[in-house]
Design a protein around this motif. Structure first.
Motif, PDB file in Angstrom:
ATOM      1  N   ARG A   1      45.165  36.052 -79.656  1.00 33.42           N
ATOM      2  CA  ARG A   1      44.553  37.243 -80.260  1.00 33.42           C
ATOM      3  C   ARG A   1      43.264  36.840 -80.995  1.00 33.42           C
ATOM      4  NH1 ARG A   1      49.209  39.417 -81.547  1.00 33.42           N
ATOM      5  NH2 ARG A   1      49.436  38.135 -83.402  1.00 33.42           N
ATOM      6  N   GLU A   2      43.333  35.719 -81.676  1.00 30.93           N
ATOM      7  CA  GLU A   2      42.172  35.184 -82.392  1.00 30.93           C
ATOM      8  C   GLU A   2      41.047  34.846 -81.407  1.00 30.93           C
ATOM      9  OE1 GLU A   2      41.969  31.177 -84.728  1.00 30.93           O
ATOM     10  OE2 GLU A   2      43.363  32.515 -85.775  1.00 30.93           O
ATOM     11  N   LYS A   3      41.413  34.226 -80.280  1.00 33.72           N
ATOM     12  CA  LYS A   3      40.416  33.882 -79.255  1.00 33.72           C
ATOM     13  C   LYS A   3      39.742  35.143 -78.712  1.00 33.72           C
ATOM     14  CE  LYS A   3      40.282  29.476 -77.911  1.00 33.72           C
ATOM     15  NZ  LYS A   3      39.116  28.655 -77.766  1.00 33.72           N
ATOM     16  N   ALA A   4      40.558  36.172 -78.491  1.00 33.42           N
ATOM     17  CA  ALA A   4      40.009  37.430 -77.969  1.00 33.42           C
ATOM     18  C   ALA A   4      39.014  38.037 -78.955  1.00 33.42           C
ATOM     19  CB  ALA A   4      41.146  38.413 -77.680  1.00 33.42           C
ATOM     20  N   GLU A   5      39.314  37.951 -80.245  1.00 33.20           N
ATOM     21  CA  GLU A   5      38.406  38.473 -81.264  1.00 33.20           C
ATOM     22  C   GLU A   5      37.109  37.661 -81.323  1.00 33.20           C
ATOM     23  OE1 GLU A   5      40.765  38.385 -84.812  1.00 33.20           O
ATOM     24  OE2 GLU A   5      42.056  40.027 -84.138  1.00 33.20           O
ATOM     25  N   GLN A   6      37.207  36.366 -81.059  1.00 32.41           N
ATOM     26  CA  GLN A   6      36.045  35.473 -81.115  1.00 32.41           C
ATOM     27  C   GLN A   6      35.230  35.464 -79.825  1.00 32.41           C
ATOM     28  OE1 GLN A   6      37.808  31.673 -81.910  1.00 32.41           O
ATOM     29  NE2 GLN A   6      38.103  32.083 -84.095  1.00 32.41           N
ATOM     30  N   LEU A   7      35.724  36.137 -78.799  1.00 33.44           N
ATOM     31  CA  LEU A   7      35.083  36.068 -77.483  1.00 33.44           C
ATOM     32  C   LEU A   7      33.572  36.310 -77.504  1.00 33.44           C
ATOM     33  CD1 LEU A   7      35.771  35.540 -74.482  1.00 33.44           C
ATOM     34  CD2 LEU A   7      35.966  38.001 -74.222  1.00 33.44           C
ATOM     35  N   PRO A   8      33.075  37.354 -78.173  1.00 33.02           N
ATOM     36  CA  PRO A   8      31.613  37.554 -78.184  1.00 33.02           C
ATOM     37  C   PRO A   8      30.852  36.357 -78.757  1.00 33.02           C
ATOM     38  CG  PRO A   8      32.727  39.522 -78.982  1.00 33.02           C
ATOM     39  CD  PRO A   8      33.774  38.454 -78.856  1.00 33.02           C
ATOM     40  N   LEU A   9      31.451  35.676 -79.726  1.00 34.84           N
ATOM     41  CA  LEU A   9      30.786  34.511 -80.315  1.00 34.84           C
ATOM     42  C   LEU A   9      30.824  33.295 -79.392  1.00 34.84           C
ATOM     43  CD1 LEU A   9      32.351  34.820 -83.892  1.00 34.84           C
ATOM     44  CD2 LEU A   9      30.075  35.584 -83.165  1.00 34.84           C
ATOM     45  N   LEU A  10      31.806  33.270 -78.494  1.00 36.05           N
ATOM     46  CA  LEU A  10      31.973  32.124 -77.601  1.00 36.05           C
ATOM     47  C   LEU A  10      31.201  32.253 -76.287  1.00 36.05           C
ATOM     48  CD1 LEU A  10      35.834  31.610 -78.045  1.00 36.05           C
ATOM     49  CD2 LEU A  10      34.006  30.265 -79.094  1.00 36.05           C
ATOM     50  N   LEU A  11      30.590  33.412 -76.055  1.00 41.27           N
ATOM     51  CA  LEU A  11      29.888  33.642 -74.784  1.00 41.27           C
ATOM     52  C   LEU A  11      28.861  32.557 -74.428  1.00 41.27           C
ATOM     53  CD1 LEU A  11      29.413  37.519 -74.732  1.00 41.27           C
ATOM     54  CD2 LEU A  11      30.986  36.138 -73.364  1.00 41.27           C
TER      55      LEU A  11
ATOM     56  N   SER B   1      37.018  41.835 -70.412  1.00 45.65           N
ATOM     57  CA  SER B   1      36.249  41.570 -69.187  1.00 45.65           C
ATOM     58  C   SER B   1      34.904  42.281 -69.222  1.00 45.65           C
ATOM     59  CB  SER B   1      37.048  41.972 -67.947  1.00 45.65           C
ATOM     60  OG  SER B   1      37.137  43.369 -67.834  1.00 45.65           O
ATOM     61  N   LYS B   2      34.863  43.463 -69.814  1.00 44.87           N
ATOM     62  CA  LYS B   2      33.587  44.191 -69.908  1.00 44.87           C
ATOM     63  C   LYS B   2      32.584  43.434 -70.765  1.00 44.87           C
ATOM     64  CE  LYS B   2      35.472  48.673 -68.906  1.00 44.87           C
ATOM     65  NZ  LYS B   2      36.020  49.908 -69.367  1.00 44.87           N
ATOM     66  N   ILE B   3      33.073  42.829 -71.847  1.00 44.05           N
ATOM     67  CA  ILE B   3      32.193  42.015 -72.709  1.00 44.05           C
ATOM     68  C   ILE B   3      31.616  40.863 -71.904  1.00 44.05           C
ATOM     69  CG2 ILE B   3      32.147  40.448 -74.701  1.00 44.05           C
ATOM     70  CD1 ILE B   3      34.362  42.231 -75.953  1.00 44.05           C
ATOM     71  N   VAL B   4      32.485  40.183 -71.155  1.00 38.69           N
ATOM     72  CA  VAL B   4      32.064  39.011 -70.381  1.00 38.69           C
ATOM     73  C   VAL B   4      31.141  39.414 -69.230  1.00 38.69           C
ATOM     74  CG1 VAL B   4      32.912  37.192 -68.848  1.00 38.69           C
ATOM     75  CG2 VAL B   4      34.065  37.611 -71.005  1.00 38.69           C
ATOM     76  N   LEU B   5      31.509  40.469 -68.510  1.00 37.74           N
ATOM     77  CA  LEU B   5      30.723  40.875 -67.340  1.00 37.74           C
ATOM     78  C   LEU B   5      29.335  41.371 -67.712  1.00 37.74           C
ATOM     79  CD1 LEU B   5      33.547  42.541 -65.236  1.00 37.74           C
ATOM     80  CD2 LEU B   5      32.339  40.408 -64.717  1.00 37.74           C
ATOM     81  N   ASN B   6      29.136  41.798 -68.945  1.00 37.19           N
ATOM     82  CA  ASN B   6      27.810  42.223 -69.399  1.00 37.19           C
ATOM     83  C   ASN B   6      26.913  41.040 -69.741  1.00 37.19           C
ATOM     84  OD1 ASN B   6      28.145  44.980 -69.079  1.00 37.19           O
ATOM     85  ND2 ASN B   6      29.069  45.219 -71.099  1.00 37.19           N
ATOM     86  N   ALA B   7      27.502  39.862 -69.861  1.00 39.38           N
ATOM     87  CA  ALA B   7      26.723  38.665 -70.179  1.00 39.38           C
ATOM     88  C   ALA B   7      26.279  37.970 -68.890  1.00 39.38           C
ATOM     89  CB  ALA B   7      27.562  37.706 -71.017  1.00 39.38           C
ATOM     90  N   GLU B   8      25.209  37.191 -68.992  1.00 43.21           N
ATOM     91  CA  GLU B   8      24.732  36.437 -67.836  1.00 43.21           C
ATOM     92  C   GLU B   8      25.786  35.398 -67.437  1.00 43.21           C
ATOM     93  OE1 GLU B   8      21.170  33.334 -66.727  1.00 43.21           O
ATOM     94  OE2 GLU B   8      20.832  34.752 -68.354  1.00 43.21           O
ATOM     95  N   GLY B   9      26.106  35.350 -66.150  1.00 46.55           N
ATOM     96  CA  GLY B   9      27.121  34.405 -65.656  1.00 46.55           C
ATOM     97  C   GLY B   9      28.540  34.923 -65.823  1.00 46.55           C
ATOM     98  N   GLY B  10      28.674  36.176 -66.225  1.00 47.61           N
ATOM     99  CA  GLY B  10      29.998  36.745 -66.482  1.00 47.61           C
ATOM    100  C   GLY B  10      30.874  36.852 -65.246  1.00 47.61           C
ATOM    101  N   GLU B  11      30.261  37.240 -64.107  1.00 51.32           N
ATOM    102  CA  GLU B  11      31.054  37.355 -62.870  1.00 51.32           C
ATOM    103  C   GLU B  11      31.602  36.002 -62.457  1.00 51.32           C
ATOM    104  OE1 GLU B  11      30.273  39.408 -59.392  1.00 51.32           O
ATOM    105  OE2 GLU B  11      29.508  41.202 -60.367  1.00 51.32           O
TER     106      GLU B  11
ATOM    107  N   GLY C   1      29.173  28.932 -69.639  1.00 51.66           N
ATOM    108  CA  GLY C   1      28.738  28.072 -68.541  1.00 51.66           C
ATOM    109  C   GLY C   1      29.161  26.632 -68.700  1.00 51.66           C
ATOM    110  N   SER C   2      29.098  26.131 -69.916  1.00 50.35           N
ATOM    111  CA  SER C   2      29.381  24.707 -70.136  1.00 50.35           C
ATOM    112  C   SER C   2      30.866  24.397 -70.345  1.00 50.35           C
ATOM    113  CB  SER C   2      28.585  24.191 -71.334  1.00 50.35           C
ATOM    114  OG  SER C   2      28.919  24.938 -72.489  1.00 50.35           O
ATOM    115  N   ASN C   3      31.598  25.282 -70.993  1.00 46.61           N
ATOM    116  CA  ASN C   3      33.025  25.071 -71.268  1.00 46.61           C
ATOM    117  C   ASN C   3      33.829  26.340 -70.980  1.00 46.61           C
ATOM    118  OD1 ASN C   3      31.464  23.287 -73.484  1.00 46.61           O
ATOM    119  ND2 ASN C   3      33.363  22.280 -72.827  1.00 46.61           N
ATOM    120  N   PRO C   4      33.937  26.722 -69.724  1.00 47.57           N
ATOM    121  CA  PRO C   4      34.622  27.977 -69.415  1.00 47.57           C
ATOM    122  C   PRO C   4      36.087  27.999 -69.846  1.00 47.57           C
ATOM    123  CG  PRO C   4      34.164  26.750 -67.404  1.00 47.57           C
ATOM    124  CD  PRO C   4      33.464  26.043 -68.524  1.00 47.57           C
TER     125      PRO C   4
END
Length: 198
Positions: A36-46, A103-113, A50-53
């Motif tokens: 749950r904590e990781k999910a909350e931090q996801l925008p900060l981890l974007l 997934s929407k947060i990730v897919l909106n970022a470059e390299g999200g797909e 690329g380097s540490n998926p």
């Protein structure tokens, strides 16, 4: 299943990440809270996508539904440069409802797909490893149980185990044939030439 070098390396790191998230220093299982904590931090981890998926992929742990395992096995054999698009996996992989907003947060970022494809493959590989580990543990326990049961049955058949136990759970040595130790001693002494006590 044959893994590409890319997924072989990443899968071991991802599995270690999940194992690390499972428990705290006291050994308590806190995986749900940490995810749950990781999910909350996801925008900060974007920026690490690329380097540490594997660091971000753990936020999607248990968030994928695999409709076609064959597609996932084929995917896990591909090198990084040959990965398909996320959209092309839409019939083989679905997301749990709670994972859709992530997934929407990730897919909106470059390299999200590309990241979503990698995350799905890592999760698929992790589940396969857990299933193999669980299966191997159960098989080992079943083998040990059946061996112990066979030995106990053999002992019962041969008269060495009558179900009567002395101290510390050990067989008391009584075969259940009700042959008295005093009588056996008297017989032995008589065989040696001594008179019987009456």
């Amino acid at each position: 299943m044959k893994l590409s070098r890319f997924f072989e390396d990443l899968a071991s790191v991802y599995n270690a990440e999940i194992e690390d998230l499972k428990s705290d220093s006291e050994g308590k299982n806190i995986l749900k809270a940490r995810l749950r904590e990781k999910a909350e931090q996801l925008p900060l981890l974007l920026p690490m996508m690329g380097s540490n998926p594997e660091m971000l992929a753990s936020a999607f742990h248990s968030g994928f539904i695999f409709m076609n395992p064959l597609v996932m096995e084929t995917l896990s054999a591909k090198e990084e440069s040959k990965l398909p698009t996320w959209k092309s996996l839409s019939t083989a992989v679905k997301l749990e409802p709670w994972a859709e907003p992530l997934s929407k947060i990730v897919l909106n970022a470059e390299g999200g797909e590309r990241f979503m494809v990698i995350a799905a493959a890592l999760e698929y590989l992790n589940r396969g490893q857990q299933a193999r580990k669980h299966s191997a543990t159960n098989t080992l326990e079943d083998d040990e149980d059946s061996e112990a049961n066979e030995e106990a049955e053999e002992l019962k058949e041969n008269g060495d185990l009558d179900g009567n136990y002395g101290r510390h759970g050990r067989d008391d040595g009584d075969d259940g044939d009700d042959y008295d130790l005093d009588e056996a001693g008297a017989d032995w002494l008589a065989e040696q030439g001594f008179d019987r006590k009456e």
